[in-house]
Design an enzyme around this catalytic site. Structure first.
Site, short mmCIF file in Angstrom:
data_model
loop_
_atom_site.label_atom_id
_atom_site.label_comp_id
_atom_site.label_asym_id
_atom_site.label_seq_id
_atom_site.Cartn_x
_atom_site.Cartn_y
_atom_site.Cartn_z
N HIS A 76 0.83 -1.22 0.00
CA HIS A 76 0.00 0.00 0.00
C HIS A 76 0.85 1.26 0.00
O HIS A 76 1.90 1.30 0.64
CB HIS A 76 -1.01 0.00 1.15
CG HIS A 76 -0.47 0.20 2.53
ND1 HIS A 76 -0.35 1.45 3.10
CD2 HIS A 76 -0.06 -0.66 3.47
CE1 HIS A 76 0.11 1.32 4.34
NE2 HIS A 76 0.30 0.05 4.59
N ASP A 113 5.83 2.61 7.00
CA ASP A 113 4.45 2.17 6.75
C ASP A 113 3.75 3.14 5.79
O ASP A 113 3.14 4.08 6.24
CB ASP A 113 3.69 2.06 8.07
CG ASP A 113 2.30 1.45 7.90
OD1 ASP A 113 2.00 0.94 6.82
OD2 ASP A 113 1.54 1.48 8.88
N GLU A 120 -5.55 1.53 2.13
CA GLU A 120 -5.31 0.39 3.05
C GLU A 120 -5.58 0.80 4.48
O GLU A 120 -6.23 0.08 5.24
CB GLU A 120 -3.87 -0.10 2.90
CG GLU A 120 -3.59 -1.44 3.61
CD GLU A 120 -3.08 -1.33 5.05
OE1 GLU A 120 -2.91 -2.37 5.70
OE2 GLU A 120 -2.85 -0.20 5.53
N1 BES Z 1 1.27 -1.76 8.20
C1 BES Z 1 0.13 -2.06 8.98
C2 BES Z 1 -0.01 -3.54 9.25
C3 BES Z 1 1.24 -4.18 9.81
C4 BES Z 1 1.36 -4.29 11.17
C5 BES Z 1 2.25 -4.68 9.00
C6 BES Z 1 2.49 -4.91 11.69
C7 BES Z 1 3.37 -5.28 9.53
C8 BES Z 1 3.49 -5.38 10.88
C9 BES Z 1 -1.13 -1.59 8.27
O1 BES Z 1 -0.93 -0.47 7.50
C10 BES Z 1 -2.18 -1.28 9.33
O2 BES Z 1 -2.01 -0.40 10.11
N2 BES Z 1 -3.22 -2.08 9.33
C11 BES Z 1 -4.28 -1.96 10.29
C12 BES Z 1 -5.49 -2.72 9.86
C13 BES Z 1 -6.21 -2.17 8.63
C14 BES Z 1 -7.35 -3.09 8.28
C15 BES Z 1 -6.69 -0.76 8.83
C16 BES Z 1 -3.86 -2.59 11.63
O3 BES Z 1 -3.02 -3.51 11.63
O4 BES Z 1 -4.37 -2.14 12.66
ZN ZN Z 2 0.87 -0.66 6.51
#
Ligand code: BES
Ligand code: ZN
Length: 389
Positions: free
Chosen positions: A221, A233, A265
């Site tokens: 993303h 990120d 994302e």
């Molecule tokens: N980059 C994060 C997810 C992640 C967490 C990757 C730990 C690698 C290690 C992603 O952008 C994120 O924040 N995702 C959200 C969920 C999404 C459905 C909004 C999360 O993990 O809370």
């Molecule tokens: Zn992420």
């Protein structure tokens, strides 16, 4: 021997051909644009830049758009005398400005708590915790309050708080420190400025002209959360995908791959969901989807998770590659749900995750991630096709 090495290094420096040089340049060029929140101008500028990089490598790019509703806080606070205390509107809150006396409700905002005080026409103040935000807000509304302030029960800002429904009351979340500045009976001005809008998200799909049935899809993303530069990120994953395209460019891999930068994302995997929905046939034909998210900071060693066979293949191809149990909310999820074997590359949650400090990513770590992904891609493509096994 040593001289030859030295000459190679010097040559690389002079020609700017160090493998990480492109990644380094792209990192600094994109970070300059600011947080890439879906729907923002910086998000669009970053996309234009990245599309240009794919095209310079000989790829065709196409945009795929989608839209979804999002609640935005346009800047909300509470003023007490001369002081302005920052706060965050809870998602689902009504907008509005209320000047009235503050009432410190004892407790967390149960109907019993509200029964002990008179909040009619006033700004009620309750503690976070024990019951959902929505119940506090509904109870406050039922008791006749004109506004509600929820004071955090842990250090830091009350970020990402959501009512989960629309409540016709301005509701602001504040820090514990801000909470201590609110006094019983003192006049406050609560300002909640919110917008419930429709976000237009845009995925970028890069491929070599003529490739319509890819076997591999490399994705990550490109959007980030508000207030965070999103270097790790997820500009790190974005640039891993771009570097894969760069290194695949004049090889057979390019003819068998798609490279996708997902938008939306951070608001709930909107880009990848929409891609899977709009490209069902293509997705159904994939042998693997590789997702890259947070691969530029060494919180943990590089790890992969996802489909059991792919994880085993990846670990056989890469000495020292770790694995982790399935999970992690990112763009591989909609593909997994559609039945595509996925492999999720990441290096763990870093201390600056979703923070203003997410300002650096290491080109060498991104490059090493690409090395591991290329070795894994080779292993996947040289294995017998599923149908022939
Ligand atoms: N980059 C994060 C997810 C992640 C967490 C990757 C730990 C690698 C290690 C992603 O952008 C994120 O924040 N995702 C959200 C969920 C999404 C459905 C909004 C999360 O993990 O809370
Ligand atoms: Zn992420």
């Amino acid at each position: 021997m040593r001289q030859m090495k030295l000459r190679a290094v010097l040559g690389a420096l002079v020609l700017g051909s160090w493998a990480g040089a492109n990644i380094e340049t792209d990192l600094s060029n994109v970070l300059k644009l600011g947080p890439r929140v879906a729907g923002s101008a910086a998000n669009e500028s970053a996309r234009v830049y990245l599309e240009g990089r794919f095209r310079a490598l000989g790829y065709t790019t196409r945009r795929e758009t989608f839209s979804y509703p999002r609640f935005d806080d346009l800047g909300s606070d509470v003023r007490v005398g001369e002081r302005t205390l920052a706060g965050q509107a809870l998602q689902g809150s009504a907008g509005g400005s209320v000047s009235a006396a503050a009432v410190l409700v004892p407790g967390v905002g149960t109907p019993e708590d509200f029964g002990r005080v008179d909040v009619r026409g006033r700004v009620a103040v309750v503690r976070r915790g024990q019951i959902p935000f929505a119940q506090k807000a509904r109870n406050a509304l039922g008791a006749g309050a004109a506004g509600l302030i929820v004071v955090n029960n842990v250090a830091g800002e009350l970020r990402g708080g959501t009512l989960g429904e629309r409540v016709e009351l301005p509701v602001l979340g504040v820090t514990q420190e801000a909470g201590t500045a609110l006094r019983e009976g003192e006049r406050v001005t609560l300002s909640v400025r919110v917008r419930q809008g429709e976000v237009r998200g845009v995925n970028v799909v890069a491929f070599k002209t003529g490739v319509t049935r890819p076997e591999l899809l490399f994705g990550g993303h490109m959007d980030s959360v508000a207030g965070a530069p999103g270097a790790n990120d997820n500009l790190s994953g974005t640039l891993a995908v771009l570097d894969l395209a760069r290194r695949a460019a004049n090889t057979p891999l390019a003819a068998r791959s798609f490279f996708v930068l997902f938008d939306g994302e951070e608001d709930g995997l909107h880009g990848s969901r929409s891609f899977v929905k709009d490209n069902a046939a293509l997705v159904g034909n994939l042998r693997a989807m590789f997702n890259f998210d947070m691969v530029g900071v060494n919180a943990d060693p590089l790890a992969v998770g996802g489909d059991g066979d792919l994880v085993a293949l990846a670990r056989r191809a890469n000495a020292g590659l770790e694995s982790f149990p399935a999970g992690g909310g990112s763009d591989h999820v909609p593909f997994t749900q559609a039945g595509t074997p996925t492999l999720f590359f990441h290096r763990g949650i870093d201390p600056n995750y979703h923070q203003p400090g997410d300002r650096v990513a290491d080109p060498a770590l991104i490059g090493a991630t690409v090395d591991a992904a290329l070795r894994t891609a080779d292993a996947v493509l040289s294995a017998a096709p599923a149908a022939a096994r």
